[in-house]
Motif scaffolding. Structure first.
Motif, PDB file in Angstrom:
ATOM      1  N   GLU A   1       0.771  -1.252  -0.187  1.00 44.47           N
ATOM      2  CA  GLU A   1      -0.047   0.029   0.003  1.00 44.47           C
ATOM      3  C   GLU A   1       0.775   1.123   0.019  1.00 44.47           C
ATOM      4  O   GLU A   1       1.864   1.387   0.711  1.00 44.47           O
ATOM      5  N   PRO A   2       0.531   2.003  -0.593  1.00 45.13           N
ATOM      6  CA  PRO A   2       1.311   3.597  -0.752  1.00 45.13           C
ATOM      7  C   PRO A   2       1.188   4.116   0.714  1.00 45.13           C
ATOM      8  O   PRO A   2       0.080   3.975   1.414  1.00 45.13           O
ATOM      9  N   ASP A   3       2.374   4.579   1.104  1.00 46.18           N
ATOM     10  CA  ASP A   3       2.448   5.327   2.503  1.00 46.18           C
ATOM     11  C   ASP A   3       1.758   6.597   2.540  1.00 46.18           C
ATOM     12  O   ASP A   3       2.034   7.562   1.720  1.00 46.18           O
ATOM     13  N   PRO A   4       0.724   6.780   3.427  1.00 40.82           N
ATOM     14  CA  PRO A   4       0.022   7.900   3.020  1.00 40.82           C
ATOM     15  C   PRO A   4       0.600   9.346   3.722  1.00 40.82           C
ATOM     16  O   PRO A   4       0.436  10.427   3.171  1.00 40.82           O
ATOM     17  N   THR A   5       1.868   9.125   4.259  1.00 39.47           N
ATOM     18  CA  THR A   5       2.642  10.169   4.706  1.00 39.47           C
ATOM     19  C   THR A   5       3.755  10.515   3.826  1.00 39.47           C
ATOM     20  O   THR A   5       4.526  11.472   3.821  1.00 39.47           O
ATOM     21  N   ASP A   6       3.914   9.464   2.970  1.00 39.25           N
ATOM     22  CA  ASP A   6       5.257   9.667   1.984  1.00 39.25           C
ATOM     23  C   ASP A   6       5.076   8.803   0.755  1.00 39.25           C
ATOM     24  O   ASP A   6       5.055   7.763   0.694  1.00 39.25           O
ATOM     25  N   ARG A   7       4.431   9.699  -0.388  1.00 36.30           N
ATOM     26  CA  ARG A   7       3.980   8.920  -1.452  1.00 36.30           C
ATOM     27  C   ARG A   7       5.290   7.905  -2.212  1.00 36.30           C
ATOM     28  O   ARG A   7       4.810   7.195  -2.764  1.00 36.30           O
ATOM     29  N   ARG A   8       6.483   8.342  -1.686  1.00 33.04           N
ATOM     30  CA  ARG A   8       7.452   7.631  -2.402  1.00 33.04           C
ATOM     31  C   ARG A   8       7.697   6.171  -1.580  1.00 33.04           C
ATOM     32  O   ARG A   8       8.353   5.407  -2.283  1.00 33.04           O
ATOM     33  N   ARG A   9       6.968   5.898  -0.635  1.00 30.30           N
ATOM     34  CA  ARG A   9       7.358   4.792  -0.001  1.00 30.30           C
ATOM     35  C   ARG A   9       6.150   3.710  -0.151  1.00 30.30           C
ATOM     36  O   ARG A   9       5.040   4.224  -0.030  1.00 30.30           O
ATOM     37  N   VAL A  10       6.329   2.659   0.046  1.00 32.83           N
ATOM     38  CA  VAL A  10       5.461   1.616  -0.075  1.00 32.83           C
ATOM     39  C   VAL A  10       5.439   0.866   1.580  1.00 32.83           C
ATOM     40  O   VAL A  10       6.432   0.379   1.985  1.00 32.83           O
TER      41      VAL A  10
END
Length: 143
Positions: A74-83
């Protein structure tokens, strides 16, 4: 003298391999699933140092766990670059019975030790974990 360290290490690895086989996984995948399930959503990159493997190996492990339905990305809601990796709790089998049996048997023999003996055992285990983690890091960095 017997090589108790080797015997203990082998017994622990084989125990976890047996559990992993029940799940259709290998030991590394089982350990990764356990980390993800216990830690809640975890960044993919955080698994590599915990498992003592490189990021390329983690990608393969996560791919297999995802195909088996145990985790999802899932995409990290606080950092779109992280999964983030999230365990599919409904798909993760309850291993409570296996670990309950292990816990009962461990408690049965550990209850024979007094407080001083238990302190020595705990010290040994904590230091063994520390040394093993340091050696795993050293070996991983040499790869």
């Amino acid at each position: 003298m017997r090589d108790y360290g080797w015997e203990l290490s082998t017994a622990v690895v084989l125990f976890h391999e047996a559990i992993a086989r029940r799940l259709g996984l290998n030991a590394a995948e089982h350990k990764a699933l356990g980390l993800i399930a216990r830690s809640g959503p975890i960044p993919t990159g955080a698994l590599a140092p915990e498992l003592g493997v490189g990021i390329t190996a983690v990608t393969g492990i996560v791919d297999r766990l995802e195909r088996a339905g145990y985790v999802r990305r899932e995409p990290d809601p606080t950092d779109r670059r992280r999964v983030l990796l999230v365990a599919n709790q409904a798909a993760v089998p309850d291993l409570g019975g296996i670990f309950a049996d292990l816990g009962r048997e461990m408690y049965a023999f550990m209850s024979r030790y007094d407080e001083r003996e238990m302190a020595a055992i705990v010290d040994y285990i904590e230091n063994t974990i520390r040394v093993l983690k340091a050696q795993t890091t050293r070996l991983t960095e040499q790869s």
